[in-house]
Design an enzyme around this catalytic site. Structure first.
Site, PDB file in Angstrom:
ATOM      1  N   MET A 225       5.020   9.487  34.039  1.00  0.00           N
ATOM      2  CA  MET A 225       4.376  10.779  34.301  1.00  0.00           C
ATOM      3  C   MET A 225       3.804  11.342  33.007  1.00  0.00           C
ATOM      4  O   MET A 225       4.412  11.210  31.947  1.00  0.00           O
ATOM      5  CB  MET A 225       5.385  11.765  34.899  1.00  0.00           C
ATOM      6  CG  MET A 225       6.125  11.229  36.107  1.00  0.00           C
ATOM      7  SD  MET A 225       7.292  12.435  36.772  1.00  0.00           S
ATOM      8  CE  MET A 225       8.297  11.391  37.823  1.00  0.00           C
TER       9      MET A 225
ATOM     10  N   HIS B 289       4.957   2.787  38.216  1.00  0.00           N
ATOM     11  CA  HIS B 289       4.188   3.744  39.012  1.00  0.00           C
ATOM     12  C   HIS B 289       3.570   4.760  38.058  1.00  0.00           C
ATOM     13  O   HIS B 289       4.262   5.624  37.527  1.00  0.00           O
ATOM     14  CB  HIS B 289       5.120   4.418  40.021  1.00  0.00           C
ATOM     15  CG  HIS B 289       4.474   5.495  40.822  1.00  0.00           C
ATOM     16  ND1 HIS B 289       5.198   6.445  41.519  1.00  0.00           N
ATOM     17  CD2 HIS B 289       3.152   5.798  41.042  1.00  0.00           C
ATOM     18  CE1 HIS B 289       4.364   7.270  42.122  1.00  0.00           C
ATOM     19  NE2 HIS B 289       3.124   6.903  41.846  1.00  0.00           N
TER      20      HIS B 289
ATOM     21  N   HIS C 125      12.054   0.232  39.572  1.00  0.00           N
ATOM     22  CA  HIS C 125      10.895   1.113  39.652  1.00  0.00           C
ATOM     23  C   HIS C 125      10.852   1.991  38.407  1.00  0.00           C
ATOM     24  O   HIS C 125      11.848   2.621  38.043  1.00  0.00           O
ATOM     25  CB  HIS C 125      11.004   1.980  40.911  1.00  0.00           C
ATOM     26  CG  HIS C 125       9.768   2.735  41.251  1.00  0.00           C
ATOM     27  ND1 HIS C 125       8.657   2.136  41.798  1.00  0.00           N
ATOM     28  CD2 HIS C 125       9.462   4.054  41.127  1.00  0.00           C
ATOM     29  CE1 HIS C 125       7.718   3.047  42.018  1.00  0.00           C
ATOM     30  NE2 HIS C 125       8.185   4.213  41.611  1.00  0.00           N
TER      31      HIS C 125
ATOM     32  N   ASP D 234       8.483   6.079  48.418  1.00  0.00           N
ATOM     33  CA  ASP D 234       9.220   6.698  47.311  1.00  0.00           C
ATOM     34  C   ASP D 234       9.378   8.191  47.584  1.00  0.00           C
ATOM     35  O   ASP D 234       8.383   8.896  47.766  1.00  0.00           O
ATOM     36  CB  ASP D 234       8.444   6.475  46.007  1.00  0.00           C
ATOM     37  CG  ASP D 234       9.167   7.013  44.781  1.00  0.00           C
ATOM     38  OD1 ASP D 234      10.278   7.557  44.923  1.00  0.00           O
ATOM     39  OD2 ASP D 234       8.608   6.881  43.674  1.00  0.00           O
TER      40      ASP D 234
ATOM     41  N   SER E 223      15.053   3.407  41.081  1.00  0.00           N
ATOM     42  CA  SER E 223      14.188   4.119  40.128  1.00  0.00           C
ATOM     43  C   SER E 223      15.004   4.541  38.923  1.00  0.00           C
ATOM     44  O   SER E 223      15.962   5.318  39.051  1.00  0.00           O
ATOM     45  CB  SER E 223      13.579   5.347  40.789  1.00  0.00           C
ATOM     46  OG  SER E 223      12.960   6.163  39.809  1.00  0.00           O
TER      47      SER E 223
ATOM     48  N   ASP F  15       9.021   5.138  36.752  1.00  0.00           N
ATOM     49  CA  ASP F  15       8.189   6.310  36.997  1.00  0.00           C
ATOM     50  C   ASP F  15       7.561   6.795  35.699  1.00  0.00           C
ATOM     51  O   ASP F  15       8.271   7.239  34.790  1.00  0.00           O
ATOM     52  CB  ASP F  15       9.027   7.435  37.615  1.00  0.00           C
ATOM     53  CG  ASP F  15       9.432   7.121  39.043  1.00  0.00           C
ATOM     54  OD1 ASP F  15       8.539   7.026  39.894  1.00  0.00           O
ATOM     55  OD2 ASP F  15      10.640   6.986  39.300  1.00  0.00           O
TER      56      ASP F  15
ATOM     57  N   MET G 257       4.045   8.242  48.968  1.00  0.00           N
ATOM     58  CA  MET G 257       4.955   9.253  48.443  1.00  0.00           C
ATOM     59  C   MET G 257       5.459  10.128  49.589  1.00  0.00           C
ATOM     60  O   MET G 257       4.660  10.688  50.346  1.00  0.00           O
ATOM     61  CB  MET G 257       4.262  10.128  47.401  1.00  0.00           C
ATOM     62  CG  MET G 257       3.882   9.409  46.114  1.00  0.00           C
ATOM     63  SD  MET G 257       5.289   8.677  45.239  1.00  0.00           S
ATOM     64  CE  MET G 257       6.318  10.128  44.920  1.00  0.00           C
TER      65      MET G 257
ATOM     66  N   MET H 161       1.858   7.848  37.402  1.00  0.00           N
ATOM     67  CA  MET H 161       1.471   9.178  37.892  1.00  0.00           C
ATOM     68  C   MET H 161       0.754   9.884  36.769  1.00  0.00           C
ATOM     69  O   MET H 161       1.248  10.842  36.166  1.00  0.00           O
ATOM     70  CB  MET H 161       2.721   9.939  38.355  1.00  0.00           C
ATOM     71  CG  MET H 161       3.329   9.372  39.625  1.00  0.00           C
ATOM     72  SD  MET H 161       4.981  10.020  39.992  1.00  0.00           S
ATOM     73  CE  MET H 161       5.980   8.854  39.045  1.00  0.00           C
TER      74      MET H 161
END
Length: 221
Positions: A43, A72, A39, A178, A14, A41, A143, A74
């Site tokens: 957000m 991913h 990965h 994750d 990540s 992330d 998660m 979020m």
């Protein structure tokens, strides 16, 4: 759709834990260690209490890397943004079951854009929330921490959901995990049926990226 075929266990570093001042170099180091996936992330400061990267950064690192970009999201209302992330270079795009009433519509759009589709469950979300639609996905992400920040402690009870997900998903869907993944927790989640392991601090928080990746992979071999 470029996710590796099932049947292998993949480590997905990540970049949330990487040094963004030399991100291209960081990604090259993990590629040299043999990883196939990174990965990403994403957000929004709304669905989760943090802000991270967006399509411009993905677009810039796409120019320098041919690894699978596993984004991913979020974020709230992922349907509004998936096209931007796909065009920026994301290969697999995962969104949360907690933020949509029509996951099939998002899956269809992702597949139409040439991306594979993943669905994610927060630690408190039961497996039943995805059971009616799991067969349409290419990946399920579990998660094992509450999303928002790296470096959190692994939640064993959340990891146990992997067993049921693998049972209902079958062998042809990747099951990703994750949160708190390192050489101690990796063998646990692999024994439950996970085949895609996201690790941030356990890799980018170490001076020797290759040794860190080998420590994780050797823990479950």
């Amino acid at each position: 759709m470029r996710l590796p075929k099932t049947g292998t266990i993949e480590i997905a570093p990540s970049i949330l834990a990487a040094d963004f001042s030399k991100l291209g170099q960081e990604i090259e180091e993990v590629k040299a260690a043999g990883v196939k996936i990174v990965h990403l992330d994403v957000m929004d400061g709304h669905f989760v209490p943090n802000l991270t990267i967006g399509p411009p950064l993905i677009r810039s690192i796409r120019k320098t890397s041919d690894l699978v970009f596993d984004a991913h999201l979020m974020i709230s209302e992922p349907e509004k943004y998936i096209e931007s992330f796909a065009k920026a270079g994301a290969d697999n795009i995962t969104f949360h079951i907690e933020v949509t009433d029509d996951p099939i519509a998002i899956i269809d759009k992702l597949h139409d854009m040439g991306c594979s589709a993943g669905i994610c469950l927060n630690p408190e979300t039961p497996v039943e929330a995805i059971e009616p639609v799991v067969k349409y996905f290419d990946m399920v992400l579990v998660m094992t921490v509450h999303p928002g920040f790296g470096g959190q402690k692994f939640i064993p009870e959340a990891a146990e959901k992997i067993k049921k997900i693998r049972e209902i998903a079958g062998p042809d869907i990747r099951v990703e995990v994750d949160g708190g993944i390192d050489k101690n927790t990796a063998p646990i989640v692999v024994s439950y049926g996970a085949d895609t392991l996201v690790a941030g601090n356990a890799i980018f928080g170490q001076n020797d990226r290759k040794a860190a990746i080998e420590a994780i992979s050797s823990s479950y071999e």
